[in-house]
Design an enzyme around this catalytic site. Structure first.
Site, PDB file in Angstrom:
ATOM      1  N   GLY A 131       0.846  -1.207   0.000  1.00  0.00           N
ATOM      2  CA  GLY A 131       0.000   0.000   0.000  1.00  0.00           C
ATOM      3  C   GLY A 131       0.877   1.251   0.000  1.00  0.00           C
ATOM      4  N   HIS A 132       1.855   1.276   0.915  1.00  0.00           N
ATOM      5  CA  HIS A 132       2.790   2.419   0.947  1.00  0.00           C
ATOM      6  C   HIS A 132       3.583   2.492  -0.357  1.00  0.00           C
ATOM      7  CE1 HIS A 132       2.661   1.219   5.390  1.00  0.00           C
ATOM      8  NE2 HIS A 132       2.224   2.466   5.422  1.00  0.00           N
ATOM      9  N   GLY A 139      -3.373   7.316   0.936  1.00  0.00           N
ATOM     10  CA  GLY A 139      -4.165   6.164   0.512  1.00  0.00           C
ATOM     11  C   GLY A 139      -5.632   6.311   0.894  1.00  0.00           C
TER      12      GLY A 139
HETATM   13  P1  AMP Z   1       0.286   4.558   7.655  1.00  0.00           P
HETATM   14  O1  AMP Z   1       1.739   4.169   7.618  1.00  0.00           O
HETATM   15  O2  AMP Z   1      -0.621   3.436   8.030  1.00  0.00           O
HETATM   16  O3  AMP Z   1       0.034   5.837   8.400  1.00  0.00           O
HETATM   17  O4  AMP Z   1      -0.109   4.865   6.146  1.00  0.00           O
HETATM   18  C1  AMP Z   1       0.612   5.794   5.378  1.00  0.00           C
HETATM   19  C2  AMP Z   1      -0.135   6.039   4.106  1.00  0.00           C
HETATM   20  O5  AMP Z   1      -0.304   4.834   3.399  1.00  0.00           O
HETATM   21  C3  AMP Z   1      -1.556   6.607   4.354  1.00  0.00           C
HETATM   22  O6  AMP Z   1      -1.845   7.595   3.387  1.00  0.00           O
HETATM   23  C4  AMP Z   1      -2.405   5.382   4.176  1.00  0.00           C
HETATM   24  O7  AMP Z   1      -3.726   5.684   3.752  1.00  0.00           O
HETATM   25  C5  AMP Z   1      -1.663   4.650   3.095  1.00  0.00           C
HETATM   26  N1  AMP Z   1      -2.024   3.235   3.109  1.00  0.00           N
HETATM   27  C6  AMP Z   1      -1.984   2.386   4.173  1.00  0.00           C
HETATM   28  N2  AMP Z   1      -2.451   1.175   3.810  1.00  0.00           N
HETATM   29  C7  AMP Z   1      -2.806   1.254   2.512  1.00  0.00           C
HETATM   30  C8  AMP Z   1      -3.357   0.332   1.566  1.00  0.00           C
HETATM   31  N3  AMP Z   1      -3.657  -0.924   1.883  1.00  0.00           N
HETATM   32  N4  AMP Z   1      -3.599   0.796   0.311  1.00  0.00           N
HETATM   33  C9  AMP Z   1      -3.308   2.066  -0.034  1.00  0.00           C
HETATM   34  N5  AMP Z   1      -2.774   2.968   0.805  1.00  0.00           N
HETATM   35  C10 AMP Z   1      -2.529   2.579   2.060  1.00  0.00           C
END
Ligand code: AMP
Length: 299
Positions: free
Chosen positions: A36-37, A149
């Protein structure tokens, strides 16, 4: 790829790029990087001359100290993955570099956007923590584009509001949810799911799919669409914090599906809190809860 720790280092590294009018993309993350990241980093690589990934587990957005302590971390692997995906800079500041002694400012988006759904369950302080740290990251890195995301759909709405209200000179790009082949949305927290809970977690994407099916079968009453999702969640014993069908721009609850809507779910599976969401529309809404369908909507 270089790893930088302070805003002075970031300023020194990016100053020449900015003076040469090179575009800068920022991908804010809390690390433990997954596909995702990486999809955000690759999108930034395609569009921007310089790609900065920030890695900061932001204490201010955790309402539960145990959750903060348990949040998975792996900076060495993150640096490797971010570099391979095309990042030029990993900005990984210590908490004291972001919140030095005497820090006393908060950036808060008020109202339904931060008080409903995640705000109602984690507390609006969660989003105030997010908007404060994102404002700081945007000021420190000064990117042209920020990549986020749709997994955190509410966060995207809050950040768009923030950027509009404070005239921040950045474009917010929101990209699709990346899923495992069985439909589970990727999350750093998934690493804590044991085999039983990992299987049970599939109830979230399955519930979103059930809602899509209900809409495809002609259902337009929000309560019935939500009920279809709830039934699927309850089958393996997942008790959600919320299943909500809301306006995708304002997050106001809707009663009849007569335009685009956001169906959002939060649930604890075992001790792990998971969120997921999908877009619903009365006219041929694409089901993006399976990776195959998600890929199709990207092309
Ligand atoms: P986090 O590290 O969980 O704070 O996420 C960092 C970024 O990655 C945020 O913009 C999230 O929305 C995005 N993100 C996390 N998981 C996913 C995923 N499965 N698909 C797309 N983007 C994601």
């Amino acid at each position: 790829m270089k790893t930088l720790r302070t805003k002075a280092e970031v300023r020194d590294a990016l100053g020449p790029e900015r003076r040469a009018a090179r575009t800068i993309g920022l991908v804010p993350t809390m690390g433990f990087l997954h596909e995702g990241h990486l999809s955000l980093i690759r999108a930034a690589r395609e569009r921007c001359d310089v790609v900065v990934v920030s890695l900061f587990v932001n204490p201010a957005q955790f309402n539960d100290p145990d959750d903060l302590a348990a949040y998975p971390r792996s900076e060495r692997e993150d640096a490797q993955l971010a570099g391979e995906a095309g990042a030029d800079v990993l900005f990984a500041p210590a908490p004291s570099a972001v919140y030095p002694p005497g820090f006393a400012t908060k950036v808060a988006v008020k109202g339904v956007l931060t008080e409903s759904l995640e705000g109602a369950h984690r507390g609006a302080e969660h989003f105030h923590g997010v908007t404060t740290v994102v404002t700081k990251l945007l000021n420190m890195v000064a990117p042209d584009v920020g990549y986020f995301g749709r997994k955190d759909a509410q966060q995207v709405l809050v950040l768009r509001r923030l950027v509009t209200d404070l005239d921040l000179p950045v474009v917010i790009k929101a990209l699709p949810i990346i899923r495992e082949s069985d439909g589970l949305a990727l999350s750093s927290r998934n690493v804590h799911l044991d085999a039983v809970h990992r299987r049970r977690a599939l109830a979230l994407p399955a519930a979103l799919r059930a809602a899509h099916e209900a809409v495809q079968a002609g259902e337009r009453a929000a309560a019935q669409i939500v009920r279809a999702a709830l039934e699927v969640l309850k089958r393996p014993g997942v008790d959600p914090e919320y299943v909500a069908l809301v306006n995708p721009d304002t997050l106001a609850p809707i009663t009849v599906l007569d335009g685009d809507a956001l169906l959002a779910i939060a649930a604890r599976v075992g001790r792990i809190r998971l969120i997921d969401n999908t877009s619903l529309s009365p006219i041929a809404a694409p089901d993006t809860t399976t990776p195959h369908a998600a890929a199709a909507t990207l092309t």
